[in-house]
Design a protein around this motif. Structure first.
Motif, PDB file in Angstrom:
ATOM      1  N   LEU A 199     -33.432 -60.291  54.870  1.00 55.79           N
ATOM      2  CA  LEU A 199     -33.561 -60.864  53.534  1.00 55.79           C
ATOM      3  C   LEU A 199     -33.698 -59.763  52.486  1.00 55.79           C
ATOM      4  O   LEU A 199     -33.071 -59.819  51.422  1.00 55.79           O
ATOM      5  N   THR A 200     -34.484 -58.750  52.784  1.00 57.77           N
ATOM      6  CA  THR A 200     -34.657 -57.627  51.859  1.00 57.77           C
ATOM      7  C   THR A 200     -33.339 -56.896  51.628  1.00 57.77           C
ATOM      8  O   THR A 200     -32.961 -56.595  50.488  1.00 57.77           O
ATOM      9  N   VAL A 201     -32.637 -56.617  52.705  1.00 58.81           N
ATOM     10  CA  VAL A 201     -31.355 -55.911  52.589  1.00 58.81           C
ATOM     11  C   VAL A 201     -30.375 -56.739  51.756  1.00 58.81           C
ATOM     12  O   VAL A 201     -29.693 -56.205  50.864  1.00 58.81           O
ATOM     13  N   GLU A 202     -30.302 -58.036  52.018  1.00 59.09           N
ATOM     14  CA  GLU A 202     -29.333 -58.876  51.315  1.00 59.09           C
ATOM     15  C   GLU A 202     -29.676 -59.001  49.833  1.00 59.09           C
ATOM     16  O   GLU A 202     -28.787 -58.922  48.970  1.00 59.09           O
ATOM     17  N   VAL A 203     -30.960 -59.170  49.513  1.00 60.08           N
ATOM     18  CA  VAL A 203     -31.356 -59.271  48.109  1.00 60.08           C
ATOM     19  C   VAL A 203     -31.031 -57.978  47.366  1.00 60.08           C
ATOM     20  O   VAL A 203     -30.454 -57.998  46.265  1.00 60.08           O
ATOM     21  N   LEU A 204     -31.377 -56.833  47.939  1.00 58.05           N
ATOM     22  CA  LEU A 204     -31.098 -55.560  47.278  1.00 58.05           C
ATOM     23  C   LEU A 204     -29.600 -55.294  47.180  1.00 58.05           C
ATOM     24  O   LEU A 204     -29.123 -54.750  46.187  1.00 58.05           O
ATOM     25  N   ARG A 205     -28.867 -55.687  48.197  1.00 54.86           N
ATOM     26  CA  ARG A 205     -27.412 -55.495  48.168  1.00 54.86           C
ATOM     27  C   ARG A 205     -26.809 -56.289  47.007  1.00 54.86           C
ATOM     28  O   ARG A 205     -25.977 -55.789  46.250  1.00 54.86           O
ATOM     29  N   GLU A 206     -27.227 -57.546  46.888  1.00 51.32           N
ATOM     30  CA  GLU A 206     -26.696 -58.379  45.810  1.00 51.32           C
ATOM     31  C   GLU A 206     -27.078 -57.832  44.440  1.00 51.32           C
ATOM     32  O   GLU A 206     -26.275 -57.856  43.502  1.00 51.32           O
ATOM     33  N   MET A 207     -28.310 -57.313  44.321  1.00 51.38           N
ATOM     34  CA  MET A 207     -28.780 -56.828  43.030  1.00 51.38           C
ATOM     35  C   MET A 207     -28.073 -55.543  42.605  1.00 51.38           C
ATOM     36  O   MET A 207     -28.022 -55.238  41.404  1.00 51.38           O
ATOM     37  N   THR A 208     -27.567 -54.791  43.561  1.00 52.25           N
ATOM     38  CA  THR A 208     -26.970 -53.486  43.233  1.00 52.25           C
ATOM     39  C   THR A 208     -25.447 -53.469  43.371  1.00 52.25           C
ATOM     40  O   THR A 208     -24.829 -52.426  43.179  1.00 52.25           O
TER      41      THR A 208
END
Length: 325
Positions: A315-324
């Protein structure tokens, strides 16, 4: 439900004076306390109704930031234009919680003080150190699918249920209160406690303290913030895991980042180790995964909740990926 005395003080001083009496409890929206009274978990002799006190405004501060009255309804704060613009994760966290009807009734102060939804805490027939210190923790050998993987103790593995608290954690919000020794404030990071030897204490507030406001400081990075919640059904469910995040990237490098996790600990879990690992690192999936792994190295899952480790990582990886992206 046991008989109790109901009082509705006219002002803050009257509310604090009433709380000096033994076994008194503040009542605002009542969306958590009344349920606990029905279950027999909480049995106050006096209910001090503070819903008429003047804590219902959201004020833009001269130095920047917002002062949110403790009695502002969750639905009103989620819909406030200044919150949606400058602190979107706060709005998203509030909208992810409960149902529309409950959000209309529940208050900001009450949201922060709601108690765990651990089934053993809510069942007075079962031992629970949080409800009855010294009786034991039935959850450790029982059903602990939704319980803590970080910061727990042998006495308690309960989780904090507040979505709002997770979002406030990355904002460095402060909680203001009135108490027997006057007005004071505490960082949201210092408001909540790990269970340690005293899991019956959820916060570091002094006895009889009344939350009056939450202050969100001016924080430019917060305007990009996101709150993402994973749960067993699409609505009206507590989190299996959640992430609040804000990130600033320049030239492909993470210049600043804020991360907090929900549903994994006795308190909203600020992911300090992951933040340190990310600052100055490339804004890549590999960096995000390594940072999450750094934070999760402290996890101590039990038989039924080990799934939370890959859940929070992914979840952390996916959220940060989407944000960047």
């Amino acid at each position: 439900m046991r008989p109790f005395v109901y009082e509705r003080p006219e002002d803050e001083a009257g509310a604090l004076a009433t709380m000096v009496r033994p076994n008194a409890a503040f009542l605002a929206g009542g969306t958590n306390l009344v349920d606990l009274m029905k279950l027999g978990v909480s049995a106050p002799d006096i209910l001090v109704d503070v819903s008429g006190l003047p804590y219902r405004d959201v004020e833009e501060l001269p130095e920047g930031g917002l002062r949110v009255g403790a009695l502002v309804a969750n639905s009103d704060l989620a819909a406030h234009s200044a919150v949606q613009a400058a602190y979107p994760a706060v709005s998203q966290a509030l909208l992810a919680g409960a149902s529309g009807q409950l959000r209309n009734r529940a208050t900001v102060g009450g949201n922060l003080l709601q108690r765990t939804r651990c089934r053993y805490f809510q069942d007075v027939a079962k031992p629970c150190n949080k409800r009855a210190p010294g009786t034991g923790c039935a959850a450790r050998d029982g059903e602990h699918h939704d319980l803590a993987i970080l910061g727990a103790s042998p006495q308690c593995i309960a989780t904090n249920p507040s979505d709002l608290a997770v979002a406030l954690s990355i904002m460095d919000a402060s909680v203001h209160y009135a108490g027997p020794h006057g007005a004071a404030a505490v960082s949201v990071h210092d408001l909540f406690r790990r269970p340690g030897e005293r899991p019956d204490r959820d916060t570091n507030l002094p006895r009889g303290a009344l939350i009056t406001a939450v202050v969100l400081p001016e924080l430019p990075i917060a305007a990009t913030s996101v709150y993402r919640k994973v749960r067993d059904r699409a609505s009206f469910a507590f989190a299996a895991g959640s992430v609040a995040a804000a990130v600033e990237v320049r030239d492909g490098v993470v210049r600043d980042v804020r991360l907090a996790w929900g549903a994994v600990a006795h308190l909203p879990w600020r992911a300090w180790a992951a933040e340190r690992a990310l600052r100055g690192a490339p804004a890549t999936v590999d960096s995000f995964a390594r940072a999450a792994d750094e934070e999760l190295s402290a996890a101590r899952p039990l038989r039924d909740n080990a799934y939370k480790v890959p859940l929070l990582r992914n979840l952390t990886v996916e959220v940060l990926r989407e944000m960047t992206s």
